[in-house]
Design a protein around this motif. Structure first.
Motif, mmCIF file in Angstrom:
data_model
loop_
_atom_site.group_PDB
_atom_site.id
_atom_site.type_symbol
_atom_site.label_atom_id
_atom_site.label_comp_id
_atom_site.label_asym_id
_atom_site.label_seq_id
_atom_site.Cartn_x
_atom_site.Cartn_y
_atom_site.Cartn_z
ATOM 1 N N LEU A 151 0.829 -1.207 0.000
ATOM 2 C CA LEU A 151 0.000 0.000 0.000
ATOM 3 C C LEU A 151 0.864 1.258 0.000
ATOM 4 C CD1 LEU A 151 -3.085 -0.629 2.322
ATOM 5 C CD2 LEU A 151 -3.043 -0.104 -0.124
ATOM 6 N N ARG A 152 1.888 1.242 0.851
ATOM 7 C CA ARG A 152 2.773 2.418 0.907
ATOM 8 C C ARG A 152 3.409 2.678 -0.464
ATOM 9 N NH1 ARG A 152 4.059 0.461 6.083
ATOM 10 N NH2 ARG A 152 5.905 -0.633 5.353
ATOM 11 N N HIS A 153 3.781 1.580 -1.150
ATOM 12 C CA HIS A 153 4.386 1.750 -2.473
ATOM 13 C C HIS A 153 3.367 2.292 -3.469
ATOM 14 C CE1 HIS A 153 7.672 -0.785 -0.936
ATOM 15 N NE2 HIS A 153 8.386 -0.215 -1.892
ATOM 16 N N LEU A 154 2.144 1.740 -3.413
ATOM 17 C CA LEU A 154 1.129 2.137 -4.393
ATOM 18 C C LEU A 154 0.714 3.589 -4.202
ATOM 19 C CD1 LEU A 154 -1.055 -1.093 -4.589
ATOM 20 C CD2 LEU A 154 0.577 -0.221 -6.266
ATOM 21 N N ARG A 155 0.839 4.060 -2.958
ATOM 22 C CA ARG A 155 0.515 5.471 -2.709
ATOM 23 C C ARG A 155 1.709 6.380 -3.008
ATOM 24 N NH1 ARG A 155 -1.118 4.114 2.746
ATOM 25 N NH2 ARG A 155 -3.223 3.260 2.750
ATOM 26 N N GLU A 157 4.304 6.725 -1.315
ATOM 27 C CA GLU A 157 4.706 7.423 -0.085
ATOM 28 C C GLU A 157 6.216 7.505 -0.034
ATOM 29 O OE1 GLU A 157 3.261 5.752 3.586
ATOM 30 O OE2 GLU A 157 1.177 5.954 2.887
#
Lengths: 258, 252
Positions: A151-155, A157
């Motif tokens: 998720l962090r990668h997809l956002r 961040e």
């Protein structure tokens, strides 16, 4: 290898995501060997990609099994212009033949890649680089942790401070995939196309299912490696191009906020 | 200069000297064992030398993969060639009865062999793959006279290191080392898939080197020369394709 490092360096080498970061100001991020092999690999990879793509233009079709030629049905026809008149492409022109230097460069760059990989592999095993920096901690491998990291990668961040010093779990897994699966597959499928090599090691091509299957796999793994390259460079941009490049060139990183 | 840096200087110097002489010695040994290709001096020579030397160490006696009869390609592909000229047309019209293969150079009994003679020699048959440097392949059954038989017959001298072979097509020539020339699968092929070798596939005679790519398998073979050096031939790189920028060794 580790034993020869001065104590101070050893301390920074052993930093991992669990170590407090604030205690260590601008300091060693990548060892010299990692940096040198990283850029040699980059050089070899770009040369292999360029020359491989050029060679592909002389027959931009792919087959399964042992045999494939223009009289046979390919599973993939790239519909690009070709450097050979004998390949019907639908384009009204034939590209110039560049296979001479392309093949020379491809194999020379392959030697560079293999030599670099051997050096890096020995270093990785004996210095503890693989164990320390690439193998993920068991606790990071839970579905929840992997999901969070994804998720962090997809956002997109910007990573936290700890990642200035250590790879995150997805990063570790993708590097492991490239180093221990895709790179060996590339060399294997490449050698399995060599009739000299397969005369000495016939199983190398038989296990893959044939010479044309080896060629098709060589192409498919290339696509995965190019995909990796794109994501890798994109992530460097997201994480902070200057600091990451500085770390891979000079070996030193500057902790965020300084 | 303090002690440590002097020691470092001396050891570095020794290491460099050892490295340089090591490379020189390695090159001498490699040359002696025939591990240096004739195109070692070109831009990509270092990589090419590694490839050739590595393959020669691994493959000197290895056999090209052979296939079963049901794997023979029903739709083989023959790369088109330039027009073959008047002499070929004339010989072709007469069913190649006047086709000749000249064998000369470092041999005790130079010979000019007729097609009929060659067809009367003992034959070898193998079902092997032709692979083009472009990436395509087919499998065929090849029948012909082992090149080693012909070299024996003309009395090849032990000093010979390469076999240079030519097509009737002007400027189409290649060469192989003795490891490939004496290899049992290397044929002066005159039959393919049970028939006389068709013209598009190189008939009446083709040099079949199944451990190397298609471009080393010269079609319309009519001249073989044994030599200990490739320097006097073309640009000295060992073939028309190497002269045109391709690697001399095509086992990969």
């Amino acid at each position: 290898m580790n034993a020869t490092l001065p104590i101070a360096d050893r301390a920074t080498h052993q930093l991992s995501s669990s170590n407090p970061v604030s205690a260590v100001p601008s300091t060693q991020r990548h060892s010299a060997l990692v940096r040198v092999t990283h850029w040699l690999t980059t050089l070899a990879f770009l040369a292999l990609l360029l020359s491989g793509g050029e060679i592909l233009l002389s027959h931009p079709r792919f087959y399964w099994g042992e045999t494939g030629n223009v009289n046979m049905r390919p599973w993939l026809n790239l519909h690009v212009p070709s450097s050979r008149r004998a390949v019907p492409t639908g384009y009204g022109y034939v590209l110039p033949d560049q296979n001479g230097w392309s093949r020379y460069l491809h194999f020379e760059a392959a030697w560079l890649a293999v030599g670099t990989a051997l050096l890096y592999g020995l270093f990785g095993v004996f210095s503890g680089h693989f164990r320390r920096n690439l193998f993920p901690a068991a606790s990071d491998l839970s579905i929840k942790e992997l999901g969070n990291s994804l998720l962090r990668h997809l956002r997109f961040e910007r990573p936290g401070n700890e990642e200035v010093w250590s790879y995150n779990v997805l990063q570790r897994l993708s590097y492991l995939l490239v180093i221990f699966v895709l790179f060996p597959l590339m060399i294997w499928t490449g050698l399995a196309m060599s009739m000299g090599f397969t005369s000495a090691f016939p199983l190398s091509v038989r296990l893959l299912g044939g010479q044309q299957t080896a060629r098709s796999l060589h192409f498919l793994v290339t696509i995965l490696l190019v995909l990796f390259l794109f994501i890798h460079v994109l992530m460097v941009l997201v994480a902070g191009f200057r600091n990451r490049m500085r770390a891979m060139i000079t070996g030193r990183a500057i902790p965020p906020g300084e | 200069m303090n002690n440590v840096s002097r020691r470092k200087f001396v050891t570095t110097g020794l290491a460099v000297a050892a490295g340089a002489s090591g490379i020189a010695v390695a090159a001498k040994i490699a040359q002696h064992h025939g591990l240096i290709p004739p195109d070692a001096g070109v831009l990509y020579g270092p990589g090419e030398t590694l490839t050739y030397a590595a393959q020669r160490l691994l493959t000197r006696h290895s056999m090209a993969r052979e296939f079963s009869r049901d794997q023979i390609s029903t739709n083989p592909f023959a790369n088109p060639v330039d027009p073959l000229g008047d002499e070929f047309t004339r010989l072709h019209a007469a069913s190649f009865v006047d086709w000749q293969l000249t064998v000369d150079g470092m041999v005790t009994r130079p010979a000019t062999l007729s097609l009929a003679e060659i067809r009367s020699f003992p034959i070898t048959t193998h079902i092997t793959m032709i692979g083009c440097e472009e990436g395509w392949t087919y499998i065929g059954e090849w029948t012909g006279v082992p090149l080693s038989y012909i070299l024996d017959r003309v009395g090849a001298l032990p000093q010979a290191r390469y076999v240079v072979y030519r097509s009737i097509q002007p400027d189409w020539w290649e060469s192989i080392d003795m490891a490939d020339a004496l290899h049992p699968q290397t044929l002066v092929a005159h039959r393919m898939n049970g028939n006389e070798l068709p013209v598009p596939f190189g008939g009446p005679l083709r040099l079949r080197v199944p451990r190397q790519l298609g471009y080393k398998n010269v079609k319309y073979l009519n001249h073989i020369t044994l030599t200990d050096t490739l320097k006097p031939f073309g640009k000295g790189l060992g073939g028309a394709d190497p002269d045109g920028g391709y690697a001399w060794y095509a086992g990969i």
